[in-house]
Design a protein around this motif. Structure first.
Motif: not given
Length: 131
Positions: A13-24, A66-83
């Motif tokens: 609890p109180g920690g952070s994670l970053r999830l990645s979504c790789a898209i084809s 607490r959560f932030t979604i972002s997109r890296d268009n060069t890599k076709n990845i969408v992130y979810l930063q969770m704090n």
């Protein structure tokens, strides 16, 4: 369209994670992307989304700030930063894509966290928040 989530883990609890979504395929301008979660015995819940054309984002009150979604268009990845993770954030997290027809306006193309709008889903990644 194929989506693959990664980054789930056990965190205190109180920690952070970053999830990645790789898209084809390249999704900018064509697909809204959302992150959803489903806890045992509960319905699937939207946690965030990012719009295809202008990267506008939307969050429910339960994760706002607490959560932030972002997109890296060069890599076709969408992130979810969770704090500031809480035990109630424990769930399997999914990313999903909603096709946006090119003829609709940018305002009409705004993303939503309603799961019924999304056509393609990943297999999910498990997040456990526990001490």
């Amino acid at each position: 369209l194929q989506l693959e989530e990664s980054g789930g883990a056990l965190v205190q609890p109180g920690g952070s994670l970053r999830l990645s979504c790789a898209i084809s395929t390249f999704t900018r301008d064509h697909y809204n992307i959302g992150w959803f979660r489903q806890a045992p015995g509960k319905e699937r819940e939207g946690t965030s989304c990012i719009s295809s054309r202008d990267d506008r984002t939307h969050y429910p009150d339960s994760v706002k700030g607490r959560f932030t979604i972002s997109r890296d268009n060069t890599k076709n990845i969408v992130y979810l930063q969770m704090n500031g993770l809480k035990p109630e954030d424990t769930a399997v997290y999914y990313c999903a894509a909603e096709f946006v027809p090119p003829q609709i306006s940018t305002d009409q193309a705004m993303c939503t966290i309603w799961a019924g709008r999304y056509d393609d889903w990943g297999q999910g990644t498990r997040v456990t928040v526990s001490s």
